[in-house]
Design a protein around this motif. Structure first.
Motif: not given
Length: 417
Positions: A91-100, A128-133, A192-196
């Motif tokens: 799984f990649s850390t570059s495109y999808e947020p860590p909370f999910a 991959a970069a182009r797929n995430f905007g 990232f800004q993650v409240a939890g």
């Protein structure tokens, strides 16, 4: 469809094209567990290979990681039919947020009862970069900076958000979780800004077993801080040994026990009841192997097959308008013919063996023994040449010879790791 074993999906008895059928995965899992394997390791990409020849056509023709499905979603089915088999997920850390992702991985850790590992990647495909905007790839070292903060967030969620005894399930009092033992993480960083708080209660491992697959300076530094096991495709006499020492030195620099870091090499093993059958299998694999698939996978910036064999690689690059420094000097100085030959035989190097369960395998087995001994490697990831038939054959051999298992001991991480 295909990953390391380019073109071998075409083998007559290969069943890899059944990857959309859940029974393919459950059969594979049962077979691997019977054979005593530690885990099934699943590679993944979130883009297509479209650098070679300027588009995705060859990747599509070759079935080179397209089409593909989400590897996380096949794990519960495999876990349901096994008891000990582990599952390594990319799984990649570059495109999808860590909370999910934190919740998805905790869910898998619950459903597998602690048998899941994460292969941390930062994604290297321009598509991959182009797929995430994004218009282009995130620069290499910045991807690792993102990964660093990504892990920081995950440790806070997995390790720090819930106490071990937060879930009390007190039916009489009507309290499922003690709110005093669950907390926000309130992470505010550059990316990232993650409240939890984390949405999942503590799982068997909390933090899954962490893999990386890298050899760059930034990647080695990252592995030194986080990885418990490192996968490498490095080959050549003694090639893995120096790399392992760099990983272990990086771990020691971060106050960790470098000797505890495990390195796993890629291996190719062709097994049959007799040497003649094994050699026949090897010949069949060579016949079906795709050199174009390897070029696609490498993201080669030029097409060697479009040039005379006696032309140098540097001349071929110049003819296609590609900067000569796009490839290392030791590559550009040689001829196109030598380059194609070397790439075509790349699989059959140090960690490659052909033989029976009880005989000494032929080909590069001596090099394998020498390299593994020199590198102090801790195991190997066996390339799947045909599925699930190759697993059945290999597993029968493993059972006859006592299994294939190794073990990684690990301790608890802190939320501030």
């Amino acid at each position: 469809m295909s990953h390391i074993t380019h073109g071998l999906w075409r083998l007559p008895d290969n069943r890899r094209d059944q990857y959309t059928d859940i029974r393919y995965w459950t059969t594979l899992a049962r077979t691997a567990e019977v054979g005593g394997f530690d885990a099934i390791f699943i590679a993944d990409v979130v883009g297509t290979y479209d650098v070679f020849r300027g588009g995705p056509a060859d990747a599509l023709r070759e079935g080179l990681q397209i089409p593909n499905n989400d590897p996380l979603l096949v794990v519960p089915a495999m876990a349901a039919v096994t008891e000990h088999l582990g599952f390594g997920i990319t799984f990649s850390t570059s495109y999808e947020p860590p909370f999910a992702f934190a919740r998805r991985m905790s869910t898998l850790d619950h459903l597998t009862n602690g048998r899941v590992a994460w292969n941390i990647v930062t994604s290297y495909l321009p598509n991959a970069a182009r797929n995430f905007g994004l218009a282009e790839e995130i620069p290499h070292d910045e991807r690792f900076a993102i990964a660093e903060e990504y892990l920081d967030v995950l440790y806070k969620l997995w390790e720090g958000s819930w106490d071990d005894d937060a879930v009390i399930r007190d039916r009489e009092a009507g309290v499922y979780s003690d709110p005093d033992k669950v907390r926000y993480i309130d992470h505010v960083g550059r990316y990232f800004q993650v409240a939890g708080p984390h949405l999942s209660e503590p799982s068997a491992q909390r933090t899954p077993l962490l893999y990386t697959a890298t050899a760059s300076p930034a990647g080695i530094a990252f592995a030194g801080r986080h990885a418990e096991a490192v996968f490498t495709g490095v080959r050549g006499p003694g090639g893995a040994g120096p790399l392992l020492e760099r990983f272990r030195a990086a771990a020691a620099d971060n106050g960790r026990d470098g000797a505890a870091l495990k390195i796993v090499v890629q291996a190719a093993v062709i097994v049959a009841p007799t040497q003649e059958e094994a050699e026949a299998k090897a010949a069949q694999y060579r016949e079906h192997a795709s050199i174009v698939g390897r070029f696609v996978h490498a993201g080669l910036p030029f097409d060697p097959l479009a040039h005379p064999e006696d032309r140098t690689v540097a001349e071929a690059l110049a003819a296609e308008g590609v900067p000569v420094d796009a490839l290392p000097p030791q590559v550009t100085a040689g001829t196109v013919g030598d380059f194609v030959s070397r790439v075509g035989s790349d699989l059959e190097r140090d960690f490659f063996a052909v033989g029976t369960p009880r005989s000494s395998p032929t080909r590069s087995s001596d090099g394998w023994t020498r390299s593994v001994s020199t590198a102090s490697t801790c195991g190997s990831t066996t390339a799947s040449t045909r599925s699930p038939i190759s697993s059945n054959s290999s597993c029968r051999s493993c059972v006859a010879e006592g299994g294939c298992a190794t073990h990684i001991d690990r301790g608890r991480r802190s939320a501030s790791a």
